[in-house]
Design a protein around this motif. Structure first.
Motif, PDB file in Angstrom:
ATOM      1  N   GLY A  20      40.463  18.761  12.446  1.00  0.00           N
ATOM      2  CA  GLY A  20      41.933  18.657  12.001  1.00  0.00           C
ATOM      3  C   GLY A  20      42.897  19.372  12.978  1.00  0.00           C
ATOM      4  O   GLY A  20      43.865  18.996  13.335  1.00  0.00           O
ATOM      5  N   SER A  21      42.490  20.762  13.219  1.00  0.00           N
ATOM      6  CA  SER A  21      43.195  21.646  14.093  1.00  0.00           C
ATOM      7  C   SER A  21      43.203  21.033  15.541  1.00  0.00           C
ATOM      8  O   SER A  21      44.397  20.967  16.033  1.00  0.00           O
ATOM      9  CB  SER A  21      42.728  22.780  14.121  1.00  0.00           C
ATOM     10  OG  SER A  21      42.471  23.268  12.896  1.00  0.00           O
ATOM     11  N   ILE A  47      43.270  17.677  16.296  1.00  0.00           N
ATOM     12  CA  ILE A  47      43.970  16.550  16.068  1.00  0.00           C
ATOM     13  C   ILE A  47      45.578  17.177  16.149  1.00  0.00           C
ATOM     14  O   ILE A  47      46.394  16.582  16.697  1.00  0.00           O
ATOM     15  CB  ILE A  47      43.813  15.663  14.877  1.00  0.00           C
ATOM     16  CG1 ILE A  47      42.424  15.113  14.832  1.00  0.00           C
ATOM     17  CG2 ILE A  47      44.887  14.667  14.815  1.00  0.00           C
ATOM     18  CD1 ILE A  47      42.124  14.440  13.610  1.00  0.00           C
ATOM     19  N   MET A  48      45.905  18.086  15.355  1.00  0.00           N
ATOM     20  CA  MET A  48      47.140  18.601  15.181  1.00  0.00           C
ATOM     21  C   MET A  48      47.846  19.133  16.398  1.00  0.00           C
ATOM     22  O   MET A  48      48.790  18.858  16.885  1.00  0.00           O
ATOM     23  CB  MET A  48      47.291  19.767  14.088  1.00  0.00           C
ATOM     24  CG  MET A  48      48.459  20.036  13.734  1.00  0.00           C
ATOM     25  SD  MET A  48      48.607  21.556  12.552  1.00  0.00           S
ATOM     26  CE  MET A  48      48.006  22.828  13.579  1.00  0.00           C
ATOM     27  N   ALA A  94      42.231   8.472  14.009  1.00  0.00           N
ATOM     28  CA  ALA A  94      41.772   9.396  13.097  1.00  0.00           C
ATOM     29  C   ALA A  94      41.550   8.939  11.802  1.00  0.00           C
ATOM     30  O   ALA A  94      40.566   8.740  11.338  1.00  0.00           O
ATOM     31  CB  ALA A  94      42.177  10.748  13.259  1.00  0.00           C
ATOM     32  N   ILE A 133      46.807   9.696  15.564  1.00  0.00           N
ATOM     33  CA  ILE A 133      46.721   9.931  14.142  1.00  0.00           C
ATOM     34  C   ILE A 133      46.146   8.653  13.595  1.00  0.00           C
ATOM     35  O   ILE A 133      45.183   8.704  12.681  1.00  0.00           O
ATOM     36  CB  ILE A 133      47.931  10.345  13.673  1.00  0.00           C
ATOM     37  CG1 ILE A 133      48.328  11.712  13.958  1.00  0.00           C
ATOM     38  CG2 ILE A 133      48.016  10.228  12.024  1.00  0.00           C
ATOM     39  CD1 ILE A 133      49.507  12.324  13.282  1.00  0.00           C
ATOM     40  N   VAL A 188      48.538  15.971  18.867  1.00  0.00           N
ATOM     41  CA  VAL A 188      49.555  15.605  18.531  1.00  0.00           C
ATOM     42  C   VAL A 188      50.909  16.249  18.787  1.00  0.00           C
ATOM     43  O   VAL A 188      51.988  15.803  18.937  1.00  0.00           O
ATOM     44  CB  VAL A 188      49.494  14.842  17.254  1.00  0.00           C
ATOM     45  CG1 VAL A 188      50.637  14.196  16.586  1.00  0.00           C
ATOM     46  CG2 VAL A 188      48.151  14.022  16.791  1.00  0.00           C
ATOM     47  N   LEU A 189      50.788  17.699  18.175  1.00  0.00           N
ATOM     48  CA  LEU A 189      52.105  18.533  18.183  1.00  0.00           C
ATOM     49  C   LEU A 189      52.406  18.526  19.554  1.00  0.00           C
ATOM     50  O   LEU A 189      53.622  18.470  20.044  1.00  0.00           O
ATOM     51  CB  LEU A 189      51.634  19.835  17.786  1.00  0.00           C
ATOM     52  CG  LEU A 189      52.818  20.944  17.220  1.00  0.00           C
ATOM     53  CD1 LEU A 189      53.417  20.138  16.381  1.00  0.00           C
ATOM     54  CD2 LEU A 189      52.033  22.219  16.940  1.00  0.00           C
ATOM     55  N   ASP A 236      59.544  14.815  22.868  1.00  0.00           N
ATOM     56  CA  ASP A 236      60.903  15.222  22.546  1.00  0.00           C
ATOM     57  C   ASP A 236      61.867  15.695  23.693  1.00  0.00           C
ATOM     58  O   ASP A 236      62.969  15.431  23.911  1.00  0.00           O
ATOM     59  CB  ASP A 236      61.028  16.282  21.488  1.00  0.00           C
ATOM     60  CG  ASP A 236      60.831  15.923  19.943  1.00  0.00           C
ATOM     61  OD1 ASP A 236      60.969  14.556  19.872  1.00  0.00           O
ATOM     62  OD2 ASP A 236      60.432  16.433  19.200  1.00  0.00           O
ATOM     63  N   ASN A 253      54.121  15.498  20.973  1.00  0.00           N
ATOM     64  CA  ASN A 253      55.463  15.003  20.354  1.00  0.00           C
ATOM     65  C   ASN A 253      56.294  16.185  21.026  1.00  0.00           C
ATOM     66  O   ASN A 253      57.523  15.834  21.337  1.00  0.00           O
ATOM     67  CB  ASN A 253      55.673  15.450  18.665  1.00  0.00           C
ATOM     68  CG  ASN A 253      54.869  14.388  18.076  1.00  0.00           C
ATOM     69  OD1 ASN A 253      54.548  13.104  18.377  1.00  0.00           O
ATOM     70  ND2 ASN A 253      54.416  14.519  16.627  1.00  0.00           N
ATOM     71  N   LEU A 254      56.103  17.287  21.350  1.00  0.00           N
ATOM     72  CA  LEU A 254      56.967  18.084  21.784  1.00  0.00           C
ATOM     73  C   LEU A 254      57.424  17.646  23.288  1.00  0.00           C
ATOM     74  O   LEU A 254      58.318  17.963  23.573  1.00  0.00           O
ATOM     75  CB  LEU A 254      56.379  19.702  21.880  1.00  0.00           C
ATOM     76  CG  LEU A 254      56.172  20.434  20.627  1.00  0.00           C
ATOM     77  CD1 LEU A 254      55.456  21.734  20.724  1.00  0.00           C
ATOM     78  CD2 LEU A 254      57.895  21.082  20.316  1.00  0.00           C
TER      79      LEU A 254
END
Lengths: 306, 300
Positions: free
Chosen positions: B272-273, B275-276, B233, B230, B279-280, B287, B283-284
């Motif tokens: 953007g999709s 990137i999302m 970007a 992010i 990153v998603l 976690d 992150n998952l």
């Protein structure tokens, strides 16, 4: 207590000193500072005048001392583009930034706290999952992209909201949401874990044993105590918001401090860039210091640990 | 219910592959995020084979062409073209390369610096600890994003500069976390025995401390991968990151603004999709790793 505050104050000063040294050295080491500080397209004579004015021919440490004394007098130099004092320029943009940050903060708390509480009370039910997805999206989408998507949908397709500028409440909605979503996610996660902590505590068990209705236990006993860490964090985040709003302010042409930084970079207006970064750093260091002191006042354990 | 779970576990040795995957899924194994990350990495690796067009050269006559399924779209440009007539799909594919390279290098470099300093700080103690921790504290107090933008504006836009800048901003958290871990590891028996056995401080830190803190560093690195992507970007979007005409996702979003008011949605939605999604997934995965390595955090 006094010793603790003095120590924190010392640490804050070290932070500020380090910040000023870093910025000073970076401006001097990376290429010719005269070129950075002069207006684009300045003549050789102009460059010499700048070298004279800032004493760039003198040893590095004397240069740093004079750099620092200028800063302490609030003299951040002149903006090339706006032809005014940089510090005054910064102050004139600050209210807009604070307005945006407050709106984003209101959004993040209004969304983050209730969803966090519901997620904690209904662990592993669909509310909890919904909250998790909301938080995960907030942490995974760049804030400026959220802004762009909203402009595309609400301004271009639906024509409901203005895509840029400031002045009315409608101008504030989209920038506040795109800046606030990430923080809503952070506040939601903290509210949830803080709430889970409190719900497992002795006094909440006692309240339940007394036979109080669950709604009253949550609203009166748990909620208030769970809120303390969230609100402390929110205080710090407000200042952080002012400083990370650069990209959102750029997307929405919001006339705040972040937009000033962007303009400074775009026009190669280095006194502006330097001042924005320095003052942003000062704000964060000061708020961290205040929070540390506040904690020590509230919680005696901290001040004895030193 | 319980009985069937137990019997399926005892028979796990003869489970077929699909059933094994199913077992993973019930334990919260982040199958989809890992699949997405692997795909992105493969796409990045084979970008020159996969991309149908040159990502940096366009045909001006073909500018602002919508994706193939819309009116006026062509099969030749499956996801449309941008304001210079460049193929969006090809730019997305090559953009994956930049995100992967920047993201991975940043977390590796920052992780290396932070872990090294954290181990030294925690194990050597005394003035080394004081100096490193004071610098870390001061560094943490700096406004990260603003500072990165400042550095980028001074150093000038290039991929290697972004990596240096973001690594310089992100190493602090590793130092903090690793130091805290070292403080507990150094009191354990095997470290004391190594001291008695006459190991040098360097050997102890490398052979005995490092293997015990590396898990935390990896979890942190996974969680920071998304942040680094992010941040890259963001810098590229502001024009101080990856220099044009290179195909970075953040840069594509900045270019996409030019066609947004005319409703050219694909230039904003698609990069953007990407990137999302990336990153998603990171992150998952992060976690999941955190819960796996640190059961205390499972409730959070």
């Amino acid at each position: 207590m006094k010793k603790y505050i003095v120590k924190r104050l010392g640490l804050a000063l070290i932070s500020l000193l380090l910040l000023s040294i870093t910025i000073f050295l970076l401006m001097r080491i990376t290429g010719d500072p005269a070129v950075l500080l002069a207006e684009p397209g300045a003549s050789a004579a102009d460059l010499d005048a700048i070298r004279q004015q800032f004493g760039l021919d003198r040893p590095l440490w004397t240069q740093y001392v004079s750099f620092l004394t200028h800063l302490l007098r609030g003299d951040f130099g002149q903006s090339f583009y706006y032809r005014t004092d940089v510090f005054e320029l910064y102050l004139s943009r600050l209210p807009a930034s604070l307005l945006l940050a407050s709106a984003a903060m209101a959004f993040s708390l209004l969304v983050g706290i209730p969803t966090g509480i519901i997620a904690a009370v209904r662990v592993n039910q669909w509310w909890d999952s919904g909250g998790k997805i909301f938080a995960l999206l907030g942490l995974s989408m760049p804030s400026f992209w959220v802004g762009l998507l909203m402009i595309l949908f609400f301004s271009v397709y639906l024509g409901w909201l203005p895509s840029s500028g400031s002045g009315t409440v409608f101008h504030l909605v989209m920038p506040a949401i795109s800046l606030g979503w990430l923080f809503a996610a952070v506040h939601m996660r903290l509210t949830r874990s803080s709430m889970l902590d409190v719900l497992g505590s002795e006094y909440v068990k006692l309240a339940r044993l007394k036979g109080l209705p669950e709604a009253l236990v949550i609203s009166k006993h748990a909620f208030k105590n769970a809120l303390i860490p969230v609100l402390t964090l929110a205080g710090i985040n407000l200042v952080i918001m002012v400083n990370v709003a650069v990209v959102v302010e750029t997307v929405f042409a919001w006339p705040g401090v972040g937009r000033l930084l962007y303009e400074g970079i775009a026009f190669r207006d280095f006194p502006v860039v330097q001042a924005t970064v320095l003052l942003g750093g000062v704000m964060i260091v000061v708020v961290n210091l205040l929070v540390d002191i506040l904690y020590a006042v509230i919680d005696p354990r901290i001040r004895y640990e030193g | 219910m319980n009985g069937s779970a137990a019997s399926s576990r005892s028979a796990s040795a003869i489970l077929t592959l699909p059933r094994r995957l199913a077992a993973f899924r019930t334990e919260g194994f982040p199958l989809i995020p890992i699949a997405i990350l692997m795909t992105v990495m493969l796409v990045a690796l084979f970008a020159n084979v996969l991309a149908p067009h040159n990502p940096e050269v366009g045909v001006l006559g073909d500018r602002f062409r919508p994706p193939a399924w819309q009116a006026n779209g062509t099969i030749d440009h499956l996801l449309g073209t941008d304001h210079l007539g460049r193929d969006v799909l090809s730019r997305l594919i090559f953009g994956a390369r930049i995100s992967v390279i920047v993201g991975l290098t940043v977390v590796i470099v920052a992780g290396f610096i932070g872990t090294l300093l954290g181990i030294m700080s925690g194990y050597l103690g005394r003035w080394v600890d004081q100096v490193i921790m004071r610098i870390t504290d001061a560094w943490l107090a700096l406004p990260g994003v603003t500072f990165a933008i400042f550095l980028a504006a001074i150093l000038g836009p290039s991929v290697s500069n972004i990596i240096i800048i973001l690594a310089a901003v992100y190493w602090t958290r590793y130092a903090r976390v690793v130091r805290a871990e070292v403080l507990s590891v150094r009191e354990r028996d095997f470290v004391r025995l190594a001291v008695v056995a006459g190991c040098s401080k360097g050997t102890i830190m490398r052979r005995h401390i490092l293997p015990n803190v590396v898990n935390s560093a990896i979890v942190l690195a996974t969680l920071q991968l998304g942040q680094a992507i992010i941040a890259e970007a963001t810098l590229s979007f502001l024009g101080v990151g990856v220099p044009p005409p290179m195909p970075a996702w953040g840069l594509m979003l900045a270019d996409g603004k030019k066609g947004m008011m005319a409703g050219y949605w694909w230039l904003t939605v698609l990069p953007g999709s990407c990137i999302m999604l990336m990153v998603l997934s990171a992150n998952l995965l992060g976690d999941w790793l955190r819960v796996k390595f640190d059961p205390q955090l499972r409730q959070l």
